[in-house]
Design an enzyme around this catalytic site. Structure first.
Site, PDB file in Angstrom:
ATOM      1  N   ASP A   6      91.266  32.038  55.373  1.00  0.00           N
ATOM      2  CA  ASP A   6      91.696  33.435  55.234  1.00  0.00           C
ATOM      3  C   ASP A   6      92.278  33.847  56.574  1.00  0.00           C
ATOM      4  O   ASP A   6      91.547  34.226  57.497  1.00  0.00           O
ATOM      5  CB  ASP A   6      90.509  34.317  54.847  1.00  0.00           C
ATOM      6  CG  ASP A   6      90.834  35.811  54.864  1.00  0.00           C
ATOM      7  OD1 ASP A   6      92.032  36.154  54.892  1.00  0.00           O
ATOM      8  OD2 ASP A   6      89.880  36.622  54.846  1.00  0.00           O
ATOM      9  N   ALA A 108      98.605  37.917  48.798  1.00  0.00           N
ATOM     10  CA  ALA A 108      97.712  36.821  48.421  1.00  0.00           C
ATOM     11  C   ALA A 108      96.264  37.127  48.757  1.00  0.00           C
ATOM     12  O   ALA A 108      95.345  36.726  48.025  1.00  0.00           O
ATOM     13  CB  ALA A 108      98.162  35.531  49.107  1.00  0.00           C
ATOM     14  N   ASP A 109      96.028  37.834  49.863  1.00  0.00           N
ATOM     15  CA  ASP A 109      94.660  38.173  50.228  1.00  0.00           C
ATOM     16  C   ASP A 109      94.056  39.165  49.239  1.00  0.00           C
ATOM     17  O   ASP A 109      92.873  39.053  48.873  1.00  0.00           O
ATOM     18  CB  ASP A 109      94.599  38.706  51.654  1.00  0.00           C
ATOM     19  CG  ASP A 109      95.517  39.898  51.903  1.00  0.00           C
ATOM     20  OD1 ASP A 109      96.508  40.077  51.146  1.00  0.00           O
ATOM     21  OD2 ASP A 109      95.247  40.650  52.862  1.00  0.00           O
TER      22      ASP A 109
END
Length: 250
Positions: A6, A108-109
């Site tokens: 992440d 995307a996170d």
């Protein structure tokens, strides 16, 4: 082993899981300028773990930090003969339906965090990620992402006030319900803005059965005490979502 990444605006968080993503072997975080050291750290964890000589078979992650950070992570993956897979939001994945007008344009996170949220709560929920930016996303009980907000995070709000005005300083203040000095007024205003946005969005699901707000991110602690709603603070929601994505592929 599979490495989950992440890559945020400030730090890179990682988790090492088994090939089927059902077990967690190690996790940690580093600053962007420490990425070059991460490969050796993970390799030492591999050798010291319960399965010595375990082989790295994949890397999957989200990256909102830009191309330079992606290049650094790609470089650390070279000794393993791997190329990182950067998550691209799809129309659906792991039981979650992407309700964005253009599903691929969802961050995307945010997508991974929504998938992670479903692993923790089966009902309607508000998924809040508080970092450099704050995102506030609605997830229905049937797994549909209904939409959400993006706003500056607490620190970014404070820096914007200091940079965009001649009279307001960038100073440490404390929260107060009725601030009586400028530093406290700035800090309190930024925290109230975060809490207000979250609470207004939560109204959209408040009447549904068992609604819950899931709050994650480095700035979560700053305004969590101000929230008057059903709340659960969680760590590494994006990594939890990535883990669920890997499991869904088996």
């Amino acid at each position: 082993m599979i490495l989950l990444i992440d890559a945020g605006n400030t730090r890179v968080k990682w988790r090492l899981v088994g090939a089927d993503a059902t077990s967690v072997h190690a996790e940690g975080a580093c600053a962007h300028d420490e990425i070059s050291l991460l490969g050796a750290q993970i390799e030492s964890r591999l050798q010291a773990g319960s399965a010595p000589q375990a082989r790295m078979v994949g890397i999957i992650g989200t990256n909102v930090a830009g191309a330079a950070v992606a290049e650094r992570i790609a470089a650390l993956a070279c000794p393993w003969g791997l190329t990182p897979e950067w998550l691209t939001p799809q129309a659906s994945c792991a039981g979650i339906i992407n309700g964005y007008d253009n599903p691929a344009q969802l961050g995307a996170d945010r997508w991974a965090a929504l998938i992670g949220a479903r692993q923790l709560h089966a009902g309607d929920c508000l998924v809040v990620s508080a970092g450099t930016a704050t995102t506030v996303d609605l997830l229905s009980a049937d797994g549909r992402f209904e939409g959400g907000l993006i706003l500056p995070g607490v620190d970014l709000m404070q820096r914007a006030l200091a940079g965009g005005t001649a009279q307001l300083p960038l100073a440490d203040g404390r929260f107060a319900l009725a601030p009586r000095c400028t530093a406290d007024a700035i800090r309190s205003g930024c925290l109230q803005a975060q809490a207000g946005a979250v609470e207004r969005m939560f109204r959209q699901i408040a009447a549904r059965p068992a609604p819950l707000c899931l709050l994650t991110g480095g700035a979560a602690e700053a305004f969590a005490p101000l929230l008057d709603l059903p709340l659960r603070q969680v760590n590494n929601l994006v990594l939890l979502g990535l883990q669920a994505i890997v499991r869904s592929r088996h």
